[in-house]
Design a protein around this motif. Structure first.
Motif, PDB file in Angstrom:
ATOM      1  N   LYS A   1      -3.897   3.135   8.050  1.00  0.00           N
ATOM      2  CA  LYS A   1      -2.506   2.783   8.345  1.00  0.00           C
ATOM      3  C   LYS A   1      -1.866   3.888   9.188  1.00  0.00           C
TER       4      LYS A   1
ATOM      5  N   GLN B   1       5.083  -0.928   7.641  1.00  0.00           N
ATOM      6  CA  GLN B   1       5.227  -2.274   8.203  1.00  0.00           C
ATOM      7  C   GLN B   1       6.013  -2.222   9.520  1.00  0.00           C
TER       8      GLN B   1
ATOM      9  N   GLU C   1       3.771  -0.768  12.228  1.00  0.00           N
ATOM     10  CA  GLU C   1       2.758  -1.732  12.646  1.00  0.00           C
ATOM     11  C   GLU C   1       3.368  -2.820  13.540  1.00  0.00           C
TER      12      GLU C   1
END
Length: 104
Positions: free
Chosen positions: A7, A96, A99
């Protein structure tokens, strides 16, 4: 930290208790800390105006401080660490966002 593998996330430690690199390495090995940590704490304490330890910052993918937990504040678990749920929620939200930003 395994859940965050791959991530857009990095965990970095800054030691401000005066240990040298060899002493910090011994503690990291003993406690099985897997993230990089720095020992030049005095300059960082001054530059970031740290007034209590531990202090935790969550910095987003644009370099903006989005969350900060200072010392033994309310909402901390015993031992002075922020509740895992608070950190997880902050990281999930910002990961999030990072991303989504990367796909644009």
């Amino acid at each position: 930290m395994k859940k965050l593998s791959g991530k857009p996330f990095a965990l970095i430690g800054v030691n401000v208790n005066g240990w040298d690199a060899k002493e910090l390495k011994a503690v990291m090995d003993k406690d099985k800390l897997t993230w990089p940590s720095f020992v030049n704490g005095e300059e960082i304490v001054t530059r970031w105006n740290l007034q209590s330890t531990p202090t935790f910052y969550v910095i987003d993918h644009q370099g903006v401080i989005r969350h900060k937990w200072v010392g033994n504040s309310a909402g901390y678990e015993q031992g002075g660490l922020p509740a895992a749920e608070a950190i997880d929620a902050a990281l999930d939200q910002l990961i999030q966002k990072a991303e989504r930003s990367a796909t644009k």
